[in-house]
Design a protein around this motif. Structure first.
Motif, PDB file in Angstrom:
ATOM      1  N   TYR A 161       0.939  -1.211  -0.024  1.00 32.64           N
ATOM      2  CA  TYR A 161       0.656   0.260  -0.177  1.00 32.64           C
ATOM      3  C   TYR A 161       0.595   1.088  -0.159  1.00 32.64           C
ATOM      4  O   TYR A 161       0.557   2.692  -0.864  1.00 32.64           O
TER       5      TYR A 161
ATOM      6  N   TYR B  46       2.364   1.733  -3.153  1.00 32.44           N
ATOM      7  CA  TYR B  46       1.468   2.282  -3.945  1.00 32.44           C
ATOM      8  C   TYR B  46       0.987   3.384  -4.132  1.00 32.44           C
ATOM      9  O   TYR B  46       1.637   4.799  -5.383  1.00 32.44           O
TER      10      TYR B  46
ATOM     11  N   ILE C  94       5.039   5.544  -5.590  1.00 35.99           N
ATOM     12  CA  ILE C  94       5.398   5.018  -7.177  1.00 35.99           C
ATOM     13  C   ILE C  94       4.983   6.390  -7.881  1.00 35.99           C
ATOM     14  O   ILE C  94       5.008   6.738  -8.965  1.00 35.99           O
TER      15      ILE C  94
ATOM     16  N   HIS D 228       6.124   9.089  -9.977  1.00 37.40           N
ATOM     17  CA  HIS D 228       5.533   8.793 -10.565  1.00 37.40           C
ATOM     18  C   HIS D 228       5.377  10.460 -11.132  1.00 37.40           C
ATOM     19  O   HIS D 228       6.061  11.703 -12.468  1.00 37.40           O
TER      20      HIS D 228
ATOM     21  N   GLN E  15       4.241 -11.399  -1.665  1.00 35.68           N
ATOM     22  CA  GLN E  15       3.498 -11.588  -3.016  1.00 35.68           C
ATOM     23  C   GLN E  15       2.560 -11.018  -2.769  1.00 35.68           C
ATOM     24  O   GLN E  15       1.070 -12.133  -3.460  1.00 35.68           O
TER      25      GLN E  15
ATOM     26  N   PRO F  42      -1.276  -9.544  -3.904  1.00 34.26           N
ATOM     27  CA  PRO F  42      -1.969  -9.333  -5.299  1.00 34.26           C
ATOM     28  C   PRO F  42      -1.213  -7.599  -5.793  1.00 34.26           C
ATOM     29  O   PRO F  42      -0.626  -7.632  -7.267  1.00 34.26           O
ATOM     30  N   PHE F  43      -1.324  -6.474  -5.529  1.00 39.29           N
ATOM     31  CA  PHE F  43      -0.874  -5.470  -5.641  1.00 39.29           C
ATOM     32  C   PHE F  43       0.354  -5.657  -6.365  1.00 39.29           C
ATOM     33  O   PHE F  43       1.071  -4.814  -7.560  1.00 39.29           O
TER      34      PHE F  43
ATOM     35  N   ILE G  13       1.359  -6.278 -10.435  1.00 42.02           N
ATOM     36  CA  ILE G  13       0.205  -5.431 -11.406  1.00 42.02           C
ATOM     37  C   ILE G  13       0.493  -3.630 -11.029  1.00 42.02           C
ATOM     38  O   ILE G  13       0.053  -2.827 -12.290  1.00 42.02           O
ATOM     39  N   LEU G  14       1.262  -3.275 -10.172  1.00 43.99           N
ATOM     40  CA  LEU G  14       1.233  -2.050 -10.195  1.00 43.99           C
ATOM     41  C   LEU G  14       2.311  -1.588 -11.355  1.00 43.99           C
ATOM     42  O   LEU G  14       2.992  -2.378 -11.671  1.00 43.99           O
ATOM     43  N   LYS G  15       2.250   0.127 -11.379  1.00 43.45           N
ATOM     44  CA  LYS G  15       3.064   0.355 -12.787  1.00 43.45           C
ATOM     45  C   LYS G  15       4.614   0.955 -12.184  1.00 43.45           C
ATOM     46  O   LYS G  15       4.450   1.973 -11.638  1.00 43.45           O
TER      47      LYS G  15
END
Lengths: 335, 335
Positions: free
Chosen positions: B252, B255, B258, B262, B279, B281-282, B285-287
């Motif tokens: 969290y 997220y 980044i 960004h 591991q 789910p985030f 999948i995060l970019k």
DNA sequence: CTGAAAGCGCTAACAT
DNA sequence: ATGTTAGCGCTTTCAG
């Protein structure tokens, strides 16, 4: 050795039959002896052996949740566990235990038959991921009390329950129209993704009702991951008539979508509104927090629990139904 | 009525004792009668009633997973289910069943005692979220075979296993240093968040080893959500000596982090590297996809399963240990 | 209202 | 090598 019904009988100067009777409430017992027995139970801190009781009654008072639990499944499919939690709750209320069993599709047929005859459980709640025509045939033939969670995608005799994704799609579309968003776009999973397709069909039916025409590239399909969702969003934005709101078939798609909008400085929800589905961990954490149509999968589990208990009681009951209690959870991505 | 051992005996013209013997492999039975019995078993499609067998043997061959399963827990704490899956796997290998039981901290004491004496299970694997000093006392007094998953945060007699978060922190720091990142920052949860604090202490110990000094505002603590993580990242970036890599105590926080980078056009992993944990789910999948120190919680469950079976066999065995198999999963957020 | 006894399906000690 | 029998702890019929 633990204290048994015998010890209680001895202590209360009576027979085990009488003790059993007061234990089970029924039958006529004089107040006097009942009290004496209760006292003995207290004194000895006696607890009936449930296994023995169930064995004697020829029932197991347990159901098993049959599904496939490979590594990382908890992260990939949290919904399944939410269903399980609901199931556990419903069963516990009726003094049933829930055993969980991980199995592959291939082995499910053998396992369930085996487990049923080995009297491991009175009934089985089976996740749709492990069903097969063979299982259907076996269960039909043996008459095993069961309930499948998830709509089978082949002709079958199963009893099953599922979420009505079409209805959820309708809800999403209706909500957006009510909020004043006039033109909608839909970013879906692949065309094989049934959940996505059902949601889409719900959306379309509402738009049709309102005589709203959907430009061709306002409906996109593709993999549910960041890059593709980003691309699908670009596609939609390229159309002549930009949508006022985007419905994303799931949270992964929503992530790519909001990112694409963010990078173009398109404001959410002012310029474009977004609605996704599910209380996935994502939805409440993404920036902006997503407005979603939530499907109460915990409750789906609760319903499944109630149904399987009915089936155990009346094996010839047949159920095939959708269970829905979807609701809009409004957060930051819509007006 | 299902076919029982009696039917087999009759069919094979022998006694139930003999049938039981061939069923259990032991004892000396002539090949001839053994064959005859096997044939009868085949013909009748007989399966031994496991409940009866276990009852007779005075064991249940099941363990229960005691935890608290409120609604949405699957989304909030998928790790717990991953542990459960591992547990199920280990138990199944030894022909044990896993019952899941949701209970509150308050009710756990009563439930476990009750369930143990009601012979519902041979042992209990208990999630740390439902333990209490009262439970500790009861279990100690009654000598109930158990294993707690998660380190208790009070003085206790429990047997328990947990992940070594300190070690995971060390791993993260070592990895970054090896990759050439020299100055590290740490964005943690609140100071009450033990997992975060353990991870931090691991990180610090490695830095100390390498005689690396950490500027004061390179270590931040706060709520594990987007806005706060964004702010903590800003704080870190304001320091004179900007860090070359940031370790985020969880996904969290990563997220928000980044996202802040960004928005400032700071390139990940070129300018700043990021490592997170789990591991979740985030993370994938995060970019950009996060490099994480993964803790194999499924395996933690497997180990827990092995331990509880040992405890059931030898109740006086005492275990208090960390179990770790953390590993770096390198993805896009680090060089 | 109470108790003796059979039984649930299987195991295991003990005879034979 | 095989069979007899006594449990395991409880329920439930059936007499009394």
């Amino acid at each position: 050795m633990a204290v048994t019904i015998k010890d209680v009988a001895k202590q209360a100067h009576t027979s085990i039959a009488t003790v059993s009777k007061v234990l089970n409430g029924s039958y006529s017992i004089s107040q006097e002896t009942a009290d004496r027995i209760q006292k003995a139970i207290q004194e000895l801190d006696y607890r009936p052996n449930l296994r023995a009781r169930n064995f004697s009654k020829q029932m197991t008072k347990t159901v098993v949740w049959v599904t496939s639990l490979e590594k990382n499944i908890s992260f990939l499919n949290p919904h399944m566990f939410e269903i399980m939690c609901g199931l556990e709750k419903a069963l516990f209320l009726k003094d049933y235990s829930l055993i969980i069993k991980s199995i592959s599709v291939q082995d499910a047929v053998g396992y369930i038959k085996e487990a049923y005859y080995a009297k491991i459980a009175d009934g089985f709640v089976i996740h749709a991921s492990v069903i097969s025509p063979e299982l259907d045939e076996m269960i039909e033939k043996e008459g095993i009390p069961h309930l499948v969670v998830g709509m089978p995608d082949f002709l079958n005799h199963f009893c099953w329950v599922d979420v009505d994704n079409r209805f959820a799609g309708e809800l999403a579309a209706k909500f957006l129209l009510e909020q004043g968003y006039q033109t909608l776009a839909f970013l879906g999973g692949t065309q094989e993704d049934k959940i996505s397709m059902h949601r889409l069909s719900g959306v379309m039916s509402v738009l049709k009702e309102h005589d709203l025409i959907v430009p061709k590239n306002h409906v996109q399909h593709g993999e549910s991951e960041y890059e593709n969702a980003y691309r699908m969003t670009e596609q939609v934005l390229e159309s002549d008539e930009k949508p006022q709101a985007i419905i994303c078939a799931n949270n992964y798609i929503a992530y790519g979508c909001i990112s694409a909008l963010h990078d173009r400085n398109i404001e959410v929800p002012e310029t474009i509104g977004i609605v996704a589905f599910d209380q996935h961990p994502f939805s409440g954490i993404l920036k902006p927090k997503l407005t979603v149509v939530n499907i109460d999968v915990f409750d789906l589990g609760v319903q499944a629990g109630k149904y399987i208990l009915q089936k155990i009681r009346k094996p010839n009951l047949h159920i095939q139904s959708y269970i829905t209690c979807p609701e809009i959870i409004v957060r930051e991505s819509t007006k």
